[in-house]
Every structure is written in C-alpha cells, then in structure tokens.
Design an enzyme around this catalytic site. Structure first.
Site, short mmCIF file in Angstrom:
data_model
loop_
_atom_site.label_atom_id
_atom_site.label_comp_id
_atom_site.label_asym_id
_atom_site.label_seq_id
_atom_site.Cartn_x
_atom_site.Cartn_y
_atom_site.Cartn_z
N GLY A 40 -0.72 2.09 -3.95
CA GLY A 40 0.68 2.91 -4.50
C GLY A 40 1.63 3.20 -3.43
N LEU A 42 4.76 2.28 -3.77
CA LEU A 42 5.15 0.94 -3.77
C LEU A 42 6.55 0.78 -3.36
CD1 LEU A 42 3.89 -0.11 -7.40
CD2 LEU A 42 2.66 -0.28 -5.21
N HIS A 43 6.66 -0.23 -2.50
CA HIS A 43 8.17 -0.56 -1.89
C HIS A 43 8.14 -2.09 -2.29
CE1 HIS A 43 5.75 -2.51 1.39
NE2 HIS A 43 5.18 -1.14 1.50
N HIS A 46 5.49 -4.65 -2.01
CA HIS A 46 4.51 -4.92 -2.91
C HIS A 46 4.94 -5.55 -3.90
CE1 HIS A 46 3.23 -0.91 -1.14
NE2 HIS A 46 2.03 -1.62 -1.18
N GLN A 70 -11.72 3.05 3.32
CA GLN A 70 -10.67 2.53 4.38
C GLN A 70 -10.11 3.21 5.39
OE1 GLN A 70 -8.53 -0.05 1.36
NE2 GLN A 70 -6.88 0.21 3.02
N GLY A 156 -0.24 -9.24 1.05
CA GLY A 156 0.89 -9.39 1.84
C GLY A 156 0.36 -10.14 3.18
N GLU A 157 1.27 -11.04 3.93
CA GLU A 157 0.94 -11.33 5.38
C GLU A 157 1.19 -10.31 6.06
OE1 GLU A 157 3.08 -15.03 5.66
OE2 GLU A 157 1.80 -16.14 4.60
N LYS A 158 1.98 -9.30 5.86
CA LYS A 158 2.11 -8.21 6.64
C LYS A 158 0.81 -7.67 7.41
CE LYS A 158 3.54 -3.86 7.79
NZ LYS A 158 2.40 -2.99 7.61
N ARG A 196 3.88 3.37 5.54
CA ARG A 196 3.73 4.34 6.76
C ARG A 196 5.25 4.49 7.50
NH1 ARG A 196 -1.92 2.42 6.86
NH2 ARG A 196 -3.16 4.16 6.63
O1 PAF Z 1 -3.49 -3.48 1.70
C1 PAF Z 1 -3.55 -2.50 0.74
O2 PAF Z 1 -2.80 -1.74 0.36
C2 PAF Z 1 -4.97 -2.05 0.63
O3 PAF Z 1 -5.83 -2.41 1.91
C3 PAF Z 1 -5.87 -2.93 -0.46
C4 PAF Z 1 -5.76 -4.23 -0.20
C5 PAF Z 1 -5.12 -2.14 -1.64
C6 PAF Z 1 -7.20 -2.34 -0.42
O4 PAF Z 1 -7.48 -0.94 -0.71
#
Ligand code: PAF
Length: 287
Positions: A40, A42-43, A46, A70, A156-158, A196
């Site tokens: 989420g 989202l920018h 994404h 994570q 994303g490659e980011k 972030r």
């Molecule tokens: O890159 C992210 O936003 C997260 O690490 C992902 C791939 C959605 C897994 O939670």
C-alpha cells in the site's frame, strides 16, 4: 465476501478462497493473470508495476498487505502509512480488476509456523542490516504467489536485492510464475520514489538525491577500472558530506548472484543504503 470499491468495477477481496475463485475462473477462460504485490501507500513506482501488468496481462490483481513478518522489532510497522481507500481508488482508476487486501489473520492464522528462507543472498546487505527481513519477504511472496497463482508477478528494481531473492526463491521452489523486474521510477532530481520518502523533512528531501548521484558516479568509475574497495570508501565519505547520518553500505555486486565483484567482467550493480533523518533510503544502479 467481497466489497465493491467504487463504480469503476474494482472488486476488493479479503480471503484466499475469494481470491482463488476469481483467478481460477479467469485462468479457465484462458486469461493471462498479472500480480502486483504491494504494502500500500501507493505511489508512481507502484503504478509503473500496475501499468506493466495491465499491458502484459488480461487480468491484474494488486495485493495490499503490510506484512508484519518483514519488519524488525524496532522498525516502522506500527506507523507504516496505511490508506486503503486512497490506494483502492488509485488502482481502480488505472483499470485493475481485483484488489486482494487480506487481514493479518488470513495470511498468518493461529499456529502459523513456516518460514521461507533464501540463505546466502538473503543474509547479505539488507539481510545483514535488517535481520529476518528477507525471510519475511520470501515467506509472504511465496504465499501470495501460491494463493493467486498468477502467470507473471511484477516487482520494482528499486528493491533490487528483494527482486533477486524472489527470483531465486521462485526458481528453487518451482513456483510456476514469471518474475518480472520493472525499472525504478525517480523524481526529476533523481530520488527514487519510496513510501518512506514521506519521513523526510524538506531539508532532508533536498539533500537525499545525493544517494543516486553518488552511486551513479561509483558505477561510472567502476566501469573505468577503479576498484570497488576504493569506490566504496569514497562514496561513504561523499554521502556523509551530503548529510546522510549513517551509511549502511555502498557496494558493487554481481547483478544476479549479488556476490562481491572486483572488475567489470559480468553485469554488475551498485547498491546502497543510508540514513537521512528517520528514513533509511536504498537505491541501486546498473554498473
Ligand atoms: O516491496 C514490497 O512492497 C514488499 O516487500 C512486498 C514485495 C509487497 C512483500 O511484502
């Protein structure tokens, strides 16, 4: 049960059973299904993944799940930006078919015990500075891929190390999906888009593009024959001078295995992570 987000036709499902019912019906009809996993907030970064999926797949599923597995105990899970209504409106406007937004209990029910680990590459760099991070990512991405069974999933490659860890995990576990990386989206001054970046003050935001500039210089100088050791020391000093409080790493790695490299013999990648105020920024470029 599903909610209808808006008049645009986007459907929101919260259970694996509903997700599977939708996706398996599409697959029965022969539709190619694309998956865009997100947490989420989202920018445009994404939305580049969403657009790649809309171009390549007949059906696109976006997942929205802030994955507790994570985040470390001192990380920003509790305050991670969450705004499902805005995210849903954005993906609805783009033409996404389905938003999978499960609750934590749906993904990790009582008694949940399994972790997917990618030792080696998952222990280095961000794996070292954020212990358990890639276990959490590999576990949730394995689950999302097995829940949705897409033909192709976009990352994303980011988050370059994450992309390589996911590719390795998918190969190792024979998960039948193609993993596709999508180029990093940047602001005009080079700063990579990231949820972030919202943590940066105006002064920090003005200083932050030094990260991209510096790794770009490292890539050029590496191609010109300078050694990674010398370039890494130079880059750390450069970032500190630009206002980064702490440099976790700047490093030149093999673009696929992420092993250290000494000379530009195979495709390489410069990767960096550094702290600007409360934000830990990561970035990478091809070398
Ligand atoms: O890159 C992210 O936003 C997260 O690490 C992902 C791939 C959605 C897994 O939670």
């Amino acid at each position: 049960m599903s909610d209808d987000a808006s008049a645009t036709g986007l459907e929101i499902v919260r259970t694996i059973a509903d997700l599977r019912a939708r996706v398996s019906a599409w697959r029965r009809d022969g539709d190619v299904v694309g998956l865009v996993p997100t947490m989420g907030a989202l920018h445009e970064g994404h939305m580049a993944l969403v657009r790649a999926s809309l171009e390549q797949a007949r059906r696109t599923v976006v997942t929205l799940f802030v994955n507790p597995a994570q985040f470390g105990p001192n990380e920003d899970f509790a305050v991670y930006p969450r705004d499902e209504a805005t995210d849903a409106a954005q993906v609805a406007d783009a033409g996404v078919d389905l938003l999978f937004a499960p609750r934590v209990e749906e993904v990790y029910p009582e008694g949940y015990a399994t972790t997917v680990r990618v030792p080696g590459m998952g222990d280095w760099l961000d794996g070292e500075f954020r212990p358990g991070f890639f276990d959490g990512v590999a576990t949730v991405v394995a689950k999302l891929l097995l829940q949705a069974l897409p033909d192709v999933a976009f990352f994303g490659e980011k988050d370059y190390q994450q992309l390589q860890v996911i590719k390795r995990m998918v190969r190792d576990l024979d998960i039948p999906a193609t993993i596709q990386g999508v180029a990093t989206v940047r602001e005009a001054d080079g700063l990579a888009l990231s949820s972030r970046n919202a943590y940066l003050t105006p002064e920090e935001r003005a200083a932050a593009p030094a990260l991209y500039r510096t790794i770009g210089r490292v890539a050029e100088r590496f191609a010109g024959g300078e050694t990674p050791a010398k370039l890494e020391t130079w880059a750390a000093a450069e970032l500190t001078a630009a206002g980064f409080a702490k440099v976790d790493y700047v490093t030149v790695r093999d673009a696929e295995t992420l092993e250290p490299v000494q000379a530009p013999e195979r495709p390489a990648r410069v990767l960096a992570a550094a702290w600007m105020g409360k934000a830990r920024l990561i970035d990478n470029v091809a070398a």
